[in-house]
Design a protein around this motif. Structure first.
Motif, mmCIF file in Angstrom:
data_model
loop_
_atom_site.group_PDB
_atom_site.id
_atom_site.type_symbol
_atom_site.label_atom_id
_atom_site.label_comp_id
_atom_site.label_asym_id
_atom_site.label_seq_id
_atom_site.Cartn_x
_atom_site.Cartn_y
_atom_site.Cartn_z
ATOM 1 N N ILE A 204 -12.242 3.915 -0.871
ATOM 2 C CA ILE A 204 -11.218 3.717 0.152
ATOM 3 C C ILE A 204 -11.853 3.545 1.526
ATOM 4 O O ILE A 204 -12.800 4.246 1.887
ATOM 5 N N ASN A 222 -2.722 3.507 -7.444
ATOM 6 C CA ASN A 222 -3.930 4.250 -7.087
ATOM 7 C C ASN A 222 -3.612 5.438 -6.178
ATOM 8 O O ASN A 222 -4.166 6.531 -6.327
ATOM 9 N N TYR A 223 -2.706 5.215 -5.236
ATOM 10 C CA TYR A 223 -2.406 6.256 -4.251
ATOM 11 C C TYR A 223 -1.462 7.313 -4.818
ATOM 12 O O TYR A 223 -1.498 8.468 -4.407
ATOM 13 N N VAL A 242 -4.922 8.585 1.220
ATOM 14 C CA VAL A 242 -3.550 8.084 1.057
ATOM 15 C C VAL A 242 -2.883 7.922 2.416
ATOM 16 O O VAL A 242 -2.268 6.880 2.700
ATOM 17 N N THR A 245 -4.010 4.956 4.499
ATOM 18 C CA THR A 245 -3.540 3.712 3.897
ATOM 19 C C THR A 245 -2.062 3.480 4.194
ATOM 20 O O THR A 245 -1.661 2.383 4.609
#
Length: 577
Positions: A204, A222-223, A242, A245
């Protein structure tokens, strides 16, 4: 420019050319119904024609919201010279990848094996039996003409080499999903989980969010995993990955700052310039992800994103029956993103008060010279409300009033623009994803309207997509369903019905989930590897029978089925039949 079905089915007399796609319901296929290329839909008629006339197939695959699909259509498939060569020496077939992901998977796998790349439009050359000999993506007209000439010559002068390549490539496609069943039980440990979690966090971009590099795709699955990993282990790095993002996405150009909803991906590393198409599957998953994050953080900005995105879904993407449409095109008036971008002068005209216009433009990083191409601006944020309010010496309430007033003014202007094309087919799997989004939004925000819309959509699926033998159709258009469902249609619908039961405790939804699950076990289960095939045993076979075992922009259907089986096993106390 993308055309909807209603735009594409005018009287044939208005068009110089009309091909066999005119009887299809897919907006993508209908976009090509008046090409001079003699397109055929996928089916036995096209394959039999190729066999009878001893011609290679050209299998061209795309989808209605695809920008480069439109470009190749305009450059090549609307060109009479290109069409003449394709029609004389090949049998051209058009496929909507969203309707027929099974066909797309076969030829996309061939493309990756041949070129190492993938994307759409996907253009494959194949023997009359469907076995591919070569595949690529977008080609400019001159390059496409050269490729056509090469395969024309190979067909005439060295057909044996094409047959040899087809056998090798088909074997490669079939081997991609080979799984060896391990009978011994393997214990999944906390150490295994930590290895996976820490490896994912390392990928990430902790400054800009998302995976490192460009382009950046949201990849909500994914998160969701990292949130669960954080919950189980307390790993702060997972949570931070997370949060950065979600924050960067909702501030970036990938998010429609005026109308709500996310574009499919960002072309750069900072979520600034999106590929402007909006897909239902992205937005359903992102609503779920922001809802889960809101439960954890109570961040009011996450709540805003959920509400604005669902407002967009209701306003632009929901049919009268309660089904969800598939996508909005990237293009309008023949230009990608034109519907969404602004010149500073246009904003000044929409917001006559100069002081308010300045605040609005500062808030969304609008400049006179433009922050994108051709003096245009993509609305995006770099600061919080608190930071902007302090900088402009405004209260939070004053700032938000100016921004909301400005957004309303710009939306009024935007609503007069030519809209991006709507792909109004309704797909079972993507509807299940947005259904789950509404359920998660209800669970997080306790807005009863979200539960009401979830129930409307669930009943739509049962009434229109589910058949008497518990079989699902994949597609709904013009009042009727069609195309036998694939594994993702079942897996995602079961998942959504389980979630609906969990928030309503209405037993009908767990019964519906169980009926669909039993159908999957009967018609999709592969005894050789204990996985589920992507196509059912009643579907006509393709050159390879594929499994969906990897997560991508949508989670792999086998992984969803594993979770479904676990939940249903717990709810039914392990009953077997």
């Amino acid at each position: 420019m993308c055309k909807t079905n209603s735009q594409s089915t005018n009287s044939h007399s208005e068009h110089e050319h009309t091909n066999a796609l005119i009887d299809e319901s897919s907006p993508y296929l209908l976009q090509h119904a008046h090409n001079p290329v003699d397109w055929h839909p996928w089916g036995p008629e096209a394959l039999e024609k190729a066999e009878k006339e001893n011609k290679l197939l050209i299998v061209s695959i795309g989808y209605a919201a695809c920008h480069w699909c439109h470009v190749m259509e305009h450059e090549s498939f609307e060109d009479s010279l290109v069409a003449e060569i394709m029609n004389e020496h090949f049998v051209p077939i058009k496929v909507d990848k969203e309707e027929r992901p099974d066909i797309d998977d076969v030829y996309m796998t061939a493309c990756r094996l041949v070129t190492g790349r993938s994307g759409w439009p996907l253009n494959a050359f194949a023997l009359p039996n469907g076995k591919p000999v070569w595949a690529g993506t977008y080609f400019p007209k001159d390059q496409w003409l050269s490729i056509l000439e090469q395969f024309k010559n190979l067909k005439e002068n060295d057909y044996a080499s094409l047959e040899e390549q087809a056998e090798k490539l088909t074997a490669g496609i079939q081997s991609q999903d080979e799984i060896n069943l391990i009978e011994a039980e393997e214990e999944f440990t906390k150490e295994d989980l930590n290895k996976i979690g820490k490896r994912m966090v390392k990928q990430i971009d902790l400054k800009e969010g998302g995976r490192k590099g460009a382009p950046k795709f949201p990849m909500p699955n994914n998160y969701e995993f990292l949130l669960k990993y954080h919950h189980l282990t307390g790993d702060q790095d997972a949570f931070d990955a997370v949060k950065v993002t979600l924050d960067k996405m909702m501030y970036g150009g990938i998010y429609d700052q005026l109308g709500g909803g996310f574009a499919r991906y960002s072309t750069d590393e900072i979520w600034k310039a999106p590929h402007f198409e909006k897909m239902m599957y992205d937005n359903g998953q992102l609503v779920s992800l922001y809802a889960q994050a809101y439960k954890l953080t109570k961040d009011p900005e996450y709540k805003r994103i959920i509400e604005e995105t669902l407002t967009w879904v209701e306003r632009e993407m929901t049919s009268d029956e309660g089904g969800f449409y598939s996508s909005l095109d990237a293009d309008s008036e023949g230009e990608e993103g034109k519907f969404y971008v602004w010149k500073r002068s246009e904003i000044d005209e929409a917001i006559p008060n100069k002081e308010k216009a300045d605040v609005f433009c500062n808030y969304y990083n609008v400049t006179s010279g433009g922050n994108w191409e051709h003096d245009n601006n993509i609305l995006l944020r770099k600061q919080t409300d608190q930071e902007v309010a302090k900088e402009r010496e405004l209260s939070i309430a004053e700032l938000q009033s100016i921004i909301n007033e400005g957004k309303a003014s710009l939306m009024s202007v935007r609503n007069t623009r030519e809209r991006p094309g709507l792909d109004d087919k309704i797909l079972t799997s993507w509807n299940a994803i947005m259904l789950k989004g509404y359920i998660d939004a209800y669970s997080a925000l306790q807005n009863p309207d979200y539960l009401k819309k979830a129930l409307t959509n669930a009943n739509f699926i049962v009434s229109n997509m589910k058949q008497g033998d518990h079989r699902l159709d994949r597609n709904y258009k013009n009042g009727k369903s069609s195309i036998n469902g694939f594994l993702d249609d079942y897996a995602l619908t079961i998942d959504a019905f389980i979630a609906l039961y969990q928030v309503t405790f209405d037993e009908q939804w767990i019964y519906q989930a169980d009926e669909l699950n039993r159908y999957v076990v009967e018609h999709f289960y592969n005894k050789e590897n204990s996985m589920f095939n992507y196509t059912s045993d009643i579907d006509p076979p393709l050159v390879a029978r594929k499994l969906e075992i990897g997560d991508n922009v949508i989670p792999g259907s086998n992984s969803i089925m594993a979770r479904n089986l676990r939940y249903l096993g717990e709810l039914y106390y392990g009953e077997d039949g």
